[in-house]
Design an enzyme around this catalytic site. Structure first.
Site, PDB file in Angstrom:
ATOM      1  N   ALA A 128       0.788  -1.079  -0.160  1.00  0.00           N
ATOM      2  CA  ALA A 128      -0.117  -0.064  -0.020  1.00  0.00           C
ATOM      3  C   ALA A 128       0.879   1.285  -0.097  1.00  0.00           C
ATOM      4  O   ALA A 128       1.910   1.492   0.736  1.00  0.00           O
ATOM      5  CB  ALA A 128      -0.794  -0.085   1.298  1.00  0.00           C
TER       6      ALA A 128
ATOM      7  N   GLU B 152       2.543 -10.370  -0.711  1.00  0.00           N
ATOM      8  CA  GLU B 152       1.250 -11.027  -0.510  1.00  0.00           C
ATOM      9  C   GLU B 152       0.499 -11.292  -1.800  1.00  0.00           C
ATOM     10  O   GLU B 152      -0.100 -12.405  -2.158  1.00  0.00           O
ATOM     11  CB  GLU B 152       0.192  -9.964   0.280  1.00  0.00           C
ATOM     12  CG  GLU B 152       0.822  -9.822   1.773  1.00  0.00           C
ATOM     13  CD  GLU B 152      -0.358  -9.528   2.528  1.00  0.00           C
ATOM     14  OE1 GLU B 152      -1.017 -10.817   3.272  1.00  0.00           O
ATOM     15  OE2 GLU B 152      -0.938  -8.593   2.800  1.00  0.00           O
TER      16      GLU B 152
END
Length: 259
Positions: A64, A113
């Site tokens: 992010a 991820e």
């Protein structure tokens, strides 16, 4: 400029994360584009295999964009339950089509991820990996705490999750986090070659294999073996299975019809 560069050729779709100025980190706009791309994957019959990579030669994805994803006033319950937003950019990446991850640099936090949500991972020699969330006061919430111990040894998984340390490509290969390490110039040719080899295979059989592997991981062995039998029966009389045998006998390439 689009946050994702998407191309499709020979049934192989390449999705390039395109924010190189920000290490291909994921901002709210890219997140929306990713969700739309996941929806396209499920519906587009011209896509048989997906490859994720990052723009530039420094970063695959660094998770992010911390500068643009500060907490807002909306409650998590409202986001998750009221709007049905999966939260993490990778929670909605569910498909029976094979996904390849071509890691071309830093794959940190959400970058690792994303790798764990894929089926095959190839890394360039300059790749770096790490689940660094604990260093920022949070946890990996794109599935890594469940996927990672199912993919590599528990002790290696806990080492990455609890320290937030970064490892290089060769250590990732040792752990089994990636299946191959290649020079940077060979990364995309290698990933595309694997993608095309998969895409040449019978699509129903390929998707059946992925479904069985994914579902079988959470089942007792005897139950998983029974599901294998049922899937074999579903495929046994398909036109594609018959075509595969005819093509072999006639020494030609099969023509798949997905039925």
């Amino acid at each position: 400029m689009a946050n994702l560069n998407i191309t499709v050729e020979d049934k192989v779709c390449v999705c390039e994360l395109n924010r190189p100025h920000a290490m291909n980190s994921i901002d709210p706009e890219m997140r929306v584009e990713l969700y739309a791309f996941y929806d396209r994957i499920k519906k587009d019959d011209d896509i048989h295999v997906i490859i994720f990579t990052g723009a530039g030669d420094k970063a695959f994805c660094t998770g992010a964009d911390l500068k643009k994803t500060l907490p807002d006033d909306e409650s998590y319950a409202e986001t998750l339950l009221g709007k049905g937003n999966p939260g993490s950019a990778f929670m909605g990446l569910e498909t029976d089509k094979p996904i390849i991850c071509a890691v071309n640099g830093y794959a940190l936090a959400g970058g690792t991820e994303l790798l764990l949500a894929c089926d095959i991972a190839i890394a360039s020699e300059n790749a770096k990996f790490g689940l660094t969330e604990v260093r920022r006061g949070t946890i990996p919430w794109g599935g890594s705490m469940q996927r990672l111990p199912r993919s590599i040894a528990k002790t290696d998984a806990m080492l990455l999750l609890l320290t937030g340390d970064t490892i290089d490509a060769h250590e990732a290969l040792r752990m089994g986090l990636v299946s191959k390490v290649v020079p940077h110039a060979e990364l995309m040719p290698t990933a595309l070659d694997i993608g095309r080899r998969i895409a040449r295979n019978a699509p129903l059989a390929v998707r059946a294999v992925k479904q069985l592997v994914v579902q079988g991981q959470d089942l007792p062995l005897v139950h998983a073996l029974h599901i294998d039998k049922y899937m074999y029966g579903l495929l046994k009389n398909t036109e594609d299975r018959i075509e595969g045998r005819k093509a072999f006998a006639e020494k030609r390439e099969p023509v798949w019809k997905m039925r």
